[in-house]
Design a protein around this motif. Sequence first.
Motif, PDB file in Angstrom:
ATOM      1  N   PHE A  77       0.828  -1.203   0.000  1.00  0.00           N
ATOM      2  CA  PHE A  77       0.000   0.000   0.000  1.00  0.00           C
ATOM      3  C   PHE A  77       0.866   1.258   0.000  1.00  0.00           C
ATOM      4  CE2 PHE A  77      -2.403   3.284   2.280  1.00  0.00           C
ATOM      5  CZ  PHE A  77      -3.529   3.358   1.476  1.00  0.00           C
ATOM      6  N   LEU A  78       1.908   1.266   0.830  1.00  0.00           N
ATOM      7  CA  LEU A  78       2.797   2.421   0.888  1.00  0.00           C
ATOM      8  C   LEU A  78       3.559   2.613  -0.421  1.00  0.00           C
ATOM      9  CD1 LEU A  78       4.206   2.048   4.505  1.00  0.00           C
ATOM     10  CD2 LEU A  78       2.545   3.717   3.689  1.00  0.00           C
ATOM     11  N   ILE A  79       3.997   1.523  -1.025  1.00  0.00           N
ATOM     12  CA  ILE A  79       4.687   1.627  -2.313  1.00  0.00           C
ATOM     13  C   ILE A  79       3.754   2.197  -3.367  1.00  0.00           C
ATOM     14  CG2 ILE A  79       5.664   0.258  -4.201  1.00  0.00           C
ATOM     15  CD1 ILE A  79       6.856  -1.572  -2.062  1.00  0.00           C
ATOM     16  N   GLU A  80       2.525   1.733  -3.372  1.00  0.00           N
ATOM     17  CA  GLU A  80       1.572   2.229  -4.368  1.00  0.00           C
ATOM     18  C   GLU A  80       1.259   3.705  -4.156  1.00  0.00           C
ATOM     19  OE1 GLU A  80      -2.022   3.359  -6.290  1.00  0.00           O
ATOM     20  OE2 GLU A  80      -1.939   3.084  -4.117  1.00  0.00           O
ATOM     21  N   ARG A  81       1.009   4.097  -2.920  1.00  0.00           N
ATOM     22  CA  ARG A  81       0.611   5.480  -2.637  1.00  0.00           C
ATOM     23  C   ARG A  81       1.748   6.482  -2.828  1.00  0.00           C
ATOM     24  NH1 ARG A  81      -4.749   6.296  -2.894  1.00  0.00           N
ATOM     25  NH2 ARG A  81      -5.690   4.424  -2.062  1.00  0.00           N
ATOM     26  N   PHE A  82       2.939   6.135  -2.352  1.00  0.00           N
ATOM     27  CA  PHE A  82       4.017   7.113  -2.341  1.00  0.00           C
ATOM     28  C   PHE A  82       4.953   7.025  -3.543  1.00  0.00           C
ATOM     29  CE2 PHE A  82       3.062   6.790   2.264  1.00  0.00           C
ATOM     30  CZ  PHE A  82       2.565   8.074   2.407  1.00  0.00           C
ATOM     31  N   PHE A  83       5.012   5.880  -4.217  1.00  0.00           N
ATOM     32  CA  PHE A  83       5.945   5.749  -5.330  1.00  0.00           C
ATOM     33  C   PHE A  83       5.234   5.601  -6.680  1.00  0.00           C
ATOM     34  CE2 PHE A  83       8.469   4.094  -1.728  1.00  0.00           C
ATOM     35  CZ  PHE A  83       9.485   5.025  -1.766  1.00  0.00           C
ATOM     36  N   LEU A  84       4.252   4.720  -6.764  1.00  0.00           N
ATOM     37  CA  LEU A  84       3.637   4.425  -8.051  1.00  0.00           C
ATOM     38  C   LEU A  84       2.520   5.391  -8.430  1.00  0.00           C
ATOM     39  CD1 LEU A  84       3.550   0.535  -7.845  1.00  0.00           C
ATOM     40  CD2 LEU A  84       5.116   1.959  -9.159  1.00  0.00           C
ATOM     41  N   ARG A  85       1.715   5.821  -7.492  1.00  0.00           N
ATOM     42  CA  ARG A  85       0.606   6.714  -7.813  1.00  0.00           C
ATOM     43  C   ARG A  85       1.072   8.045  -8.400  1.00  0.00           C
ATOM     44  NH1 ARG A  85      -5.233   7.055  -5.880  1.00  0.00           N
ATOM     45  NH2 ARG A  85      -4.847   4.835  -5.850  1.00  0.00           N
ATOM     46  N   PRO A  86       2.155   8.648  -7.892  1.00  0.00           N
ATOM     47  CA  PRO A  86       2.599   9.893  -8.526  1.00  0.00           C
ATOM     48  C   PRO A  86       3.056   9.717  -9.977  1.00  0.00           C
ATOM     49  CG  PRO A  86       3.542   9.728  -6.334  1.00  0.00           C
ATOM     50  CD  PRO A  86       2.873   8.425  -6.626  1.00  0.00           C
ATOM     51  N   LEU A  87       3.323   8.496 -10.401  1.00  0.00           N
ATOM     52  CA  LEU A  87       3.769   8.260 -11.767  1.00  0.00           C
ATOM     53  C   LEU A  87       2.637   7.921 -12.728  1.00  0.00           C
ATOM     54  CD1 LEU A  87       7.063   6.266 -11.179  1.00  0.00           C
ATOM     55  CD2 LEU A  87       6.785   8.660 -11.767  1.00  0.00           C
ATOM     56  N   ILE A  88       1.388   8.074 -12.297  1.00  0.00           N
ATOM     57  CA  ILE A  88       0.255   7.817 -13.184  1.00  0.00           C
ATOM     58  C   ILE A  88       0.288   8.828 -14.326  1.00  0.00           C
ATOM     59  CG2 ILE A  88      -2.267   7.911 -13.396  1.00  0.00           C
ATOM     60  CD1 ILE A  88      -2.459   6.783 -10.599  1.00  0.00           C
ATOM     61  N   GLY A  89       0.193   8.344 -15.533  1.00  0.00           N
ATOM     62  CA  GLY A  89       0.220   9.193 -16.715  1.00  0.00           C
ATOM     63  C   GLY A  89       1.616   9.435 -17.267  1.00  0.00           C
ATOM     64  N   GLU A  90       2.633   8.981 -16.563  1.00  0.00           N
ATOM     65  CA  GLU A  90       4.005   9.131 -17.047  1.00  0.00           C
ATOM     66  C   GLU A  90       4.330   7.988 -18.006  1.00  0.00           C
ATOM     67  OE1 GLU A  90       5.996  11.683 -16.365  1.00  0.00           O
ATOM     68  OE2 GLU A  90       4.543  12.592 -15.000  1.00  0.00           O
ATOM     69  N   LYS A  91       5.476   8.090 -18.657  1.00  0.00           N
ATOM     70  CA  LYS A  91       5.899   7.043 -19.579  1.00  0.00           C
ATOM     71  C   LYS A  91       6.160   5.744 -18.800  1.00  0.00           C
ATOM     72  CE  LYS A  91       8.020  10.103 -22.903  1.00  0.00           C
ATOM     73  NZ  LYS A  91       9.257  10.483 -23.597  1.00  0.00           N
ATOM     74  N   LEU A  92       5.966   4.627 -19.483  1.00  0.00           N
ATOM     75  CA  LEU A  92       6.123   3.318 -18.853  1.00  0.00           C
ATOM     76  C   LEU A  92       7.560   3.081 -18.385  1.00  0.00           C
ATOM     77  CD1 LEU A  92       4.737   0.649 -18.097  1.00  0.00           C
ATOM     78  CD2 LEU A  92       5.337  -0.195 -20.363  1.00  0.00           C
ATOM     79  N   ILE A  93       8.528   3.666 -19.068  1.00  0.00           N
ATOM     80  CA  ILE A  93       9.918   3.454 -18.691  1.00  0.00           C
ATOM     81  C   ILE A  93      10.214   4.026 -17.305  1.00  0.00           C
ATOM     82  CG2 ILE A  93      10.779   5.544 -19.806  1.00  0.00           C
ATOM     83  CD1 ILE A  93      12.592   2.180 -19.679  1.00  0.00           C
ATOM     84  N   PHE A  94       9.524   5.095 -16.919  1.00  0.00           N
ATOM     85  CA  PHE A  94       9.721   5.660 -15.581  1.00  0.00           C
ATOM     86  C   PHE A  94       9.244   4.688 -14.502  1.00  0.00           C
ATOM     87  CE2 PHE A  94       9.121  10.001 -17.728  1.00  0.00           C
ATOM     88  CZ  PHE A  94      10.481  10.087 -18.009  1.00  0.00           C
ATOM     89  N   VAL A  95       8.114   4.061 -14.759  1.00  0.00           N
ATOM     90  CA  VAL A  95       7.569   3.092 -13.801  1.00  0.00           C
ATOM     91  C   VAL A  95       8.461   1.862 -13.730  1.00  0.00           C
ATOM     92  CG1 VAL A  95       5.558   1.684 -13.236  1.00  0.00           C
ATOM     93  CG2 VAL A  95       5.236   3.945 -14.226  1.00  0.00           C
ATOM     94  N   ILE A  96       8.950   1.415 -14.878  1.00  0.00           N
ATOM     95  CA  ILE A  96       9.838   0.251 -14.901  1.00  0.00           C
ATOM     96  C   ILE A  96      11.119   0.548 -14.138  1.00  0.00           C
ATOM     97  CG2 ILE A  96      11.282  -1.166 -16.412  1.00  0.00           C
ATOM     98  CD1 ILE A  96       9.000  -1.082 -18.448  1.00  0.00           C
ATOM     99  N   MET A  97      11.690   1.718 -14.362  1.00  0.00           N
ATOM    100  CA  MET A  97      12.930   2.072 -13.664  1.00  0.00           C
ATOM    101  C   MET A  97      12.694   2.208 -12.160  1.00  0.00           C
ATOM    102  SD  MET A  97      15.173   1.806 -15.851  1.00  0.00           S
ATOM    103  CE  MET A  97      16.516   2.260 -14.799  1.00  0.00           C
TER     104      MET A  97
END
Length: 159
Positions: A77-97
Amino acid sequence: MEFFLQLLVNGVCVGLLYGISAMGFVMIFKSSSVLNFAHGELLALGAFFFLALITWAKLPIVVAFILTLIGCFLLGFLIERFFLRPLIGEKLIFVIMLTVGLAAMFKGLILLIWGGNLYTYLTFCLKPWGCNSGPSIFPCLFGNTDYQRYFSCPIRSVL
């Protein structure tokens, strides 16, 4: 023949474990469109947390299992809220990195806390029925050693 049966059962058990891991990747990707490369490290962190609870804290297995589920849920939950959620709409490479970086961080955290040694769980499964037959470890026929692997094999196939 016994050696072949051991290899067959071991191969099926490992294959089922790979299948569960692959289903985790697919479920995460299909539900959130995130290719999570930290998946294996999160599983390892949960396994080490469970190991710490049953060996170091001496908690009962059911309590340790429930606490491990709660801890892993909170971490996810913490990873999703603080790391992954801010990257919504960004390029997939940012999420992969990001997930590759999280994987490296979790691997380093595991090595920092538990070190690089091998650990084994306590034997808490019931021994299979059967008789001893030398060095063979085939389940339900020869009740010798590695019976937990064979006890978990049907559970993996159900999952």
